[in-house]
Design a protein around this motif. Structure first.
Motif, short mmCIF file in Angstrom:
data_model
loop_
_atom_site.label_atom_id
_atom_site.label_comp_id
_atom_site.label_asym_id
_atom_site.label_seq_id
_atom_site.Cartn_x
_atom_site.Cartn_y
_atom_site.Cartn_z
N ALA A 36 0.84 -1.19 0.00
CA ALA A 36 0.00 0.00 0.00
C ALA A 36 0.88 1.24 0.00
N VAL A 37 1.94 1.20 0.80
CA VAL A 37 2.94 2.26 0.87
C VAL A 37 4.30 1.60 1.05
N SER A 38 5.29 2.06 0.33
CA SER A 38 6.65 1.59 0.55
C SER A 38 7.61 2.76 0.38
N PHE A 39 8.68 2.73 1.14
CA PHE A 39 9.66 3.81 1.05
C PHE A 39 10.99 3.34 1.61
N THR A 40 12.04 4.09 1.29
CA THR A 40 13.36 3.87 1.86
C THR A 40 13.55 4.82 3.02
N LEU A 41 13.97 4.28 4.15
CA LEU A 41 14.26 5.09 5.32
C LEU A 41 15.77 5.16 5.49
N SER A 42 16.34 6.32 5.25
CA SER A 42 17.78 6.51 5.41
C SER A 42 18.10 6.85 6.85
N ALA A 43 19.36 6.75 7.21
CA ALA A 43 19.80 7.05 8.58
C ALA A 43 19.37 8.46 8.96
N GLY A 44 18.74 8.59 10.12
CA GLY A 44 18.32 9.89 10.62
C GLY A 44 17.05 10.44 10.02
N GLU A 45 16.42 9.69 9.13
CA GLU A 45 15.22 10.16 8.46
C GLU A 45 13.97 9.76 9.24
N THR A 46 12.90 10.54 9.09
CA THR A 46 11.63 10.25 9.74
C THR A 46 10.50 10.38 8.73
N LYS A 47 9.59 9.42 8.74
CA LYS A 47 8.42 9.43 7.86
C LYS A 47 7.16 9.37 8.71
N TYR A 48 6.03 9.80 8.12
CA TYR A 48 4.75 9.78 8.80
C TYR A 48 3.72 9.09 7.92
N ILE A 49 3.00 8.14 8.53
CA ILE A 49 1.98 7.37 7.82
C ILE A 49 0.64 7.58 8.52
N ALA A 50 -0.38 7.95 7.74
CA ALA A 50 -1.74 8.06 8.25
C ALA A 50 -2.54 6.87 7.74
N ILE A 51 -3.41 6.33 8.59
CA ILE A 51 -4.18 5.14 8.26
C ILE A 51 -5.65 5.41 8.56
N ASP A 52 -6.50 5.07 7.63
CA ASP A 52 -7.93 5.31 7.77
C ASP A 52 -8.55 4.36 8.78
N GLY A 53 -9.73 4.69 9.29
CA GLY A 53 -10.39 3.89 10.30
C GLY A 53 -10.82 2.52 9.80
N ASP A 54 -10.95 1.58 10.71
CA ASP A 54 -11.33 0.19 10.47
C ASP A 54 -10.37 -0.50 9.51
N SER A 55 -9.08 -0.17 9.63
CA SER A 55 -8.04 -0.79 8.80
C SER A 55 -7.25 -1.78 9.63
N GLN A 56 -7.02 -2.97 9.09
CA GLN A 56 -6.21 -4.00 9.73
C GLN A 56 -5.07 -4.37 8.78
N GLY A 57 -3.86 -4.35 9.28
CA GLY A 57 -2.74 -4.67 8.41
C GLY A 57 -1.43 -4.73 9.15
N GLY A 58 -0.37 -4.58 8.41
CA GLY A 58 0.95 -4.67 9.00
C GLY A 58 1.98 -3.96 8.16
N PHE A 59 3.20 -3.97 8.65
CA PHE A 59 4.32 -3.42 7.89
C PHE A 59 5.57 -4.15 8.31
N GLY A 60 6.53 -4.18 7.42
CA GLY A 60 7.82 -4.79 7.69
C GLY A 60 8.93 -3.84 7.32
N ALA A 61 10.09 -4.04 7.92
CA ALA A 61 11.25 -3.20 7.64
C ALA A 61 12.49 -4.06 7.64
N ALA A 62 13.36 -3.85 6.66
CA ALA A 62 14.58 -4.64 6.56
C ALA A 62 15.66 -3.83 5.85
N GLN A 63 16.88 -4.12 6.18
CA GLN A 63 18.00 -3.45 5.54
C GLN A 63 18.04 -3.80 4.06
#
Length: 281
Positions: A152-179
């Motif tokens: 649904a959303v994917s991005f690269t997170l670099s060292a020291g970086e911050t991202k913000y994700i908003a999620i709509d109501g009644d949503s069930q899911g997950g996310f993973g992160a790996a080098q």
């Protein structure tokens, strides 16, 4: 409160004949099977800016802190697609997956984050680039295969970086992160890294929310357990696993898969989750 609707189903898939086995917990389920999963869980990605519904104006200023909430009590839906109707119950409950699929999960700016009801701040202790991928429990084909190559959303997170994700109501899911540039997958194509799991504003549970960190999928696949921490900054409740599952706090490993109540349960209202990837304590 112990939630009854499924937060997410973790895969242990080896046949096309799938059945669900309830794992007692605030929102836990696991798939049990004996064959290979259908290839219908094809990769899918939706743009967070391609579709939007009319948002409700808020009294939050653009410069407010991301974890604050609008004084008016009204939350923005700007950038989300249309909400989809829920169906099923218990193990098979399907909430909002967005129309188009995945448009219920969007990346937003820091200045806009506080105007949404359910928000995650994604930061890390990583020194290299990490890939972060979000998905819905149900995939775009209407099957509980959201973590099979879907995004649904994917991005690269670099060292020291911050991202913000908003999620709509009644949503069930997950996310993973790996080098690196992609998430690891198991022999059937499911994401096999440490997961963060969420259930926000559950319709079937009177608006309750839940979250947790889980190493079940990574451990079942024999893959690396990445460190991750999730904290609800409004209540102070946290769920975390350090690298290699050396330290587990209020989170799921394969040995806790049948236990209930692990993670955070939130009785209603806004949720602000601070996520730390590559968490080492």
């Amino acid at each position: 409160m112990q939630l009854t609707n499924p937060l997410l189903l973790l895969a242990a898939l080896s046949t096309t004949a799938l059945s669900t086995t309830k794992l007692e917990g605030h929102a836990r389920r696991q798939w049990s099977a004996s064959g290979s999963v259908s290839a219908s869980a094809s990769s899918s990605s939706s743009s967070s800016s391609s579709s939007s519904s009319s948002g409700t104006s808020t009294s939050t200023s653009s410069g407010s802190a991301w974890s604050s909430t609008p004084s008016s009590g009204d939350y923005s839906t700007s950038g989300f697609g249309s909400s989809t109707s829920s169906s099923g119950s218990g193990d098979t409950y399907e909430g909002n997956v967005g129309s188009p699929w995945g448009s219920n999960i969007i990346e937003v700016s820091e200045s806009d984050a506080s105007s949404y009801e359910y928000v995650m701040q994604i930061a890390g202790q990583n020194e290299d680039d990490w890939t972060v991928v979000f998905w819905n429990k149900y995939g775009p084909d209407g099957t509980m295969d959201g973590w099979y190559g879907n995004s649904a959303v994917s991005f690269t997170l670099s060292a020291g970086e911050t991202k913000y994700i908003a999620i709509d109501g009644d949503s069930q899911g997950g996310f993973g992160a790996a080098q690196g540039s992609s998430l690891p997958t198991d022999s059937n194509g499911g994401y096999s890294c440490t997961w963060g799991e969420f259930d926000f504003g559950s319709t079937t549970n009177s608006g309750w929310s839940g979250f947790d960190v889980s190493a079940i999928q990574a451990q079942n696949a024999g893959d690396t357990v990445q460190g991750m921490k999730m904290c609800d900054v409004l209540s102070g409740t946290c769920s975390s696993i350090t690298t290699g599952a050396a330290d587990v706090d209020n989170a799921y490993t394969s040995s806790e898969a049948s236990e209930g109540g692990i993670g955070g349960n939130i009785s209603g209202g806004a949720v602000r989750i601070a996520v730390t990837i590559d968490y080492s304590g």
